[in-house]
Design a protein around this motif. Structure first.
Motif, PDB file in Angstrom:
ATOM      1  N   SER A 141      40.556  34.337  73.795  1.00 17.98           N
ATOM      2  CA  SER A 141      39.122  34.074  73.676  1.00 17.98           C
ATOM      3  C   SER A 141      38.559  34.385  72.303  1.00 17.98           C
ATOM      4  O   SER A 141      37.574  33.769  71.899  1.00 17.98           O
ATOM      5  CB  SER A 141      38.350  34.880  74.722  1.00 17.98           C
ATOM      6  N   GLY A 164      30.464  37.434  83.929  1.00 19.93           N
ATOM      7  CA  GLY A 164      31.934  37.452  83.940  1.00 19.93           C
ATOM      8  C   GLY A 164      32.461  37.534  82.517  1.00 19.93           C
ATOM      9  O   GLY A 164      33.484  36.948  82.173  1.00 19.93           O
ATOM     10  N   GLN A 169      34.233  39.706  74.718  1.00 14.87           N
ATOM     11  CA  GLN A 169      34.756  38.939  73.584  1.00 14.87           C
ATOM     12  C   GLN A 169      33.780  37.867  73.104  1.00 14.87           C
ATOM     13  O   GLN A 169      33.589  37.689  71.903  1.00 14.87           O
ATOM     14  CB  GLN A 169      36.139  38.340  73.894  1.00 14.87           C
ATOM     15  N   TYR A 170      33.132  37.170  74.024  1.00 12.10           N
ATOM     16  CA  TYR A 170      32.144  36.155  73.618  1.00 12.10           C
ATOM     17  C   TYR A 170      30.876  36.822  73.108  1.00 12.10           C
ATOM     18  O   TYR A 170      30.297  36.396  72.114  1.00 12.10           O
ATOM     19  CB  TYR A 170      31.825  35.209  74.790  1.00 12.10           C
ATOM     20  N   ASP A 187      30.234  42.130  84.792  1.00 10.19           N
ATOM     21  CA  ASP A 187      31.610  41.897  85.249  1.00 10.19           C
ATOM     22  C   ASP A 187      31.896  42.845  86.404  1.00 10.19           C
ATOM     23  O   ASP A 187      31.066  43.705  86.737  1.00 10.19           O
ATOM     24  CB  ASP A 187      32.626  42.081  84.102  1.00 10.19           C
ATOM     25  N   TYR A 215      29.143  38.716  90.579  1.00 13.68           N
ATOM     26  CA  TYR A 215      28.165  37.797  89.990  1.00 13.68           C
ATOM     27  C   TYR A 215      27.449  36.904  91.011  1.00 13.68           C
ATOM     28  O   TYR A 215      26.545  36.179  90.657  1.00 13.68           O
ATOM     29  CB  TYR A 215      28.748  36.981  88.847  1.00 13.68           C
ATOM     30  N   ALA A 230      31.248  31.639  80.591  1.00 14.71           N
ATOM     31  CA  ALA A 230      32.464  31.233  79.870  1.00 14.71           C
ATOM     32  C   ALA A 230      33.686  31.467  80.747  1.00 14.71           C
ATOM     33  O   ALA A 230      34.008  32.614  81.085  1.00 14.71           O
ATOM     34  CB  ALA A 230      32.593  32.008  78.551  1.00 14.71           C
ATOM     35  N   ASN A 231      34.325  30.394  81.124  1.00 12.72           N
ATOM     36  CA  ASN A 231      35.592  30.467  81.866  1.00 12.72           C
ATOM     37  C   ASN A 231      35.474  31.206  83.187  1.00 12.72           C
ATOM     38  O   ASN A 231      36.386  31.926  83.576  1.00 12.72           O
ATOM     39  CB  ASN A 231      36.675  31.126  80.983  1.00 12.72           C
ATOM     40  N   GLN A 235      37.013  29.505  88.362  1.00  9.96           N
ATOM     41  CA  GLN A 235      37.679  30.393  89.322  1.00  9.96           C
ATOM     42  C   GLN A 235      36.934  30.434  90.667  1.00  9.96           C
ATOM     43  O   GLN A 235      37.220  31.272  91.512  1.00  9.96           O
ATOM     44  CB  GLN A 235      37.855  31.800  88.744  1.00  9.96           C
TER      45      GLN A 235
HETATM   46  C1  SAM Z   1      38.847  34.148  83.038  1.00  7.47           C
HETATM   47  S1  SAM Z   1      38.000  35.617  82.740  1.00  7.47           S
HETATM   48  C2  SAM Z   1      36.768  35.105  81.577  1.00  7.47           C
HETATM   49  C3  SAM Z   1      36.299  36.221  80.699  1.00  7.47           C
HETATM   50  C4  SAM Z   1      35.350  35.776  79.564  1.00  7.47           C
HETATM   51  N1  SAM Z   1      34.154  35.159  80.076  1.00  7.47           N
HETATM   52  C5  SAM Z   1      36.070  34.835  78.639  1.00  7.47           C
HETATM   53  O1  SAM Z   1      35.814  33.647  78.665  1.00  7.47           O
HETATM   54  O2  SAM Z   1      36.924  35.312  77.877  1.00  7.47           O
HETATM   55  C6  SAM Z   1      37.049  35.784  84.224  1.00  7.47           C
HETATM   56  C7  SAM Z   1      36.198  37.041  84.281  1.00  7.47           C
HETATM   57  O3  SAM Z   1      35.420  37.011  85.479  1.00  7.47           O
HETATM   58  C8  SAM Z   1      35.409  38.308  86.041  1.00  7.47           C
HETATM   59  N2  SAM Z   1      35.124  38.176  87.468  1.00  7.47           N
HETATM   60  C9  SAM Z   1      35.927  37.661  88.425  1.00  7.47           C
HETATM   61  N3  SAM Z   1      35.303  37.661  89.619  1.00  7.47           N
HETATM   62  C10 SAM Z   1      34.085  38.200  89.416  1.00  7.47           C
HETATM   63  C11 SAM Z   1      32.975  38.470  90.263  1.00  7.47           C
HETATM   64  N4  SAM Z   1      33.021  38.170  91.564  1.00  7.47           N
HETATM   65  N5  SAM Z   1      31.882  39.038  89.719  1.00  7.47           N
HETATM   66  C12 SAM Z   1      31.837  39.357  88.402  1.00  7.47           C
HETATM   67  N6  SAM Z   1      32.855  39.095  87.523  1.00  7.47           N
HETATM   68  C13 SAM Z   1      33.969  38.523  88.040  1.00  7.47           C
HETATM   69  C14 SAM Z   1      36.785  38.843  85.724  1.00  7.47           C
HETATM   70  O4  SAM Z   1      36.837  40.268  85.800  1.00  7.47           O
HETATM   71  C15 SAM Z   1      37.005  38.313  84.314  1.00  7.47           C
HETATM   72  O5  SAM Z   1      36.532  39.205  83.336  1.00  7.47           O
END
Ligand code: SAM
Length: 323
Positions: A141, A164, A169-170, A187, A215, A230-231, A235
């Motif tokens: 990232s 999230g 990093q962002y 997060d 979230y 972001a990303n 999921q």
């Molecule tokens: C793929 S990473 C993306 C991190 C960052 N936004 C980036 O683009 O580098 C997904 C992030 O979502 C967080 N995450 C996953 N499920 C979540 C939830 N239910 N509530 C809050 N954060 C969540 C994870 O801990 C992780 O940091």
């Protein structure tokens, strides 16, 4: 051809089915790192890393065939555009290769049963695995986040919520670009509790803070100039992704923007190589979302001026503003 590989090219190669094992084995044993700083024969690399000479030579030649390594007589060296990714430090790709390696191990174990309708075997991440995943995400990232910060118009943006946002990093890249910006990162508690320590004593100490929570349940607050997704939408399944966009829109100040950064894919979801592979990786819990899907959710959330900006061939920014 090697001088045409950049970050996008590298990611495409790493995601290539045929080359994946070779690249990750190389990443794990440090072959890419060993060839980043100097040219060497396969025997020299094998001896330095205590590897089998025949296997090392075959792997280096296979890396060469994929343009990751360039040959010069008997010696090999990492292709010039890739060297900055394998020289250590926070932007090093080693943790990302480890992440891809374990991802492909899980694919090997689970893909066929999943195809038959069986559950994908997962276990919750241990705190060590969470830290490793965080390092992998930071490695990937950091560079993309800088590109995003340069691409967005951040003028007048003073507050942002990074949903999230992981280890920030962002948020850090945006703070570097916009000196008046303060960022809140939301997060899961495991990440939000551990991350603040990583910025103690840095320029970000007074500009970044974390909230721990889910979230889809935690109050986002309001009045933000920018809410970044972001990303994270990939999921989640569509109704949850749409709900995150709705919550983000509600948290904006008038004129503020929701910014989605994610993998790109064509509308039919059957042409874009990385987008379609990534959709497999999100198996039954998420997806790679198309521009019409993202636009639709933004418009349903009352956002206007929805626009798309491409970040190379495989990622995009899709943003919309609150009226
Ligand atoms: C793929 S990473 C993306 C991190 C960052 N936004 C980036 O683009 O580098 C997904 C992030 O979502 C967080 N995450 C996953 N499920 C979540 C939830 N239910 N509530 C809050 N954060 C969540 C994870 O801990 C992780 O940091």
């Amino acid at each position: 051809m090697t001088d045409t590989i950049d970050l996008d090219g590298l990611q495409r190669l790493l995601w290539n089915f045929a080359g994946q094992r070779v690249v990750t084995v190389a990443g794990r044993t440090g072959i890419l790192h060993a060839l980043a700083n100097r040219a060497a024969t396969p025997d020299e690399v094998a001896s330095e890393l205590d590897l089998d000479p025949l296997a090392t030579a075959k792997i280096i030649r296979a890396l060469c065939a994929q343009n990751l390594v360039a040959a010069d007589g008997e010696t090999y060296r990492l292709a010039a555009p890739l060297r900055p990714f394998f020289t250590g430090g926070t932007g090093d790709y080693g943790p990302f290769l480890d992440h891809l390696h374990s991802m492909y191990e899980r694919w090997g174990e689970n893909l066929e049963p999943w195809l038959r309708g069986e559950a994908w075997k997962t276990a919750p991440r241990t705190s060590e695995e969470t830290a490793r995943f965080g390092a992998a995400m930071q490695a990937v990232s950091a560079r993309i986040a800088r590109r995003v910060a340069e691409t967005l118009d951040l003028e007048g943006v003073r507050t942002m919520l990074d949903v999230g946002g992981g280890w920030g990093q962002y948020a850090k890249a945006m703070c570097e670009t916009q000196p008046e910006l303060h960022a809140t990162v939301l997060d899961v508690p495991q990440v939000a509790d551990a991350a603040p320590e990583s910025i103690l004593g840095t320029e970000f100490e007074d500009r970044l803070s974390w909230i721990g929570g889910d979230y889809l349940e935690t109050d986002y607050g309001n009045g933000f100039d920018l809410v970044l997704l972001a990303n994270i939408l990939h999921q989640e399944l569509a109704p949850r992704a749409a709900e995150i966009i709705r919550r983000a829109a509600v948290a904006l100040a008038p004129g503020g923007q929701v910014v989605v950064v994610d993998f790109a894919i064509d509308d039919a979801k059957n042409q874009h190589v990385l987008g379609a592979l990534f959709a497999v990786n999100m198996r039954s819990f998420g997806d790679t979302y198309s521009e019409p899907e993202l636009r639709g959710w933004m418009e349903e959330a009352g956002l206007a001026n929805v626009e798309r900006q491409d970040l190379g061939p495989d990622r995009w920014i899709i943003s919309g503003r609150r009226r």
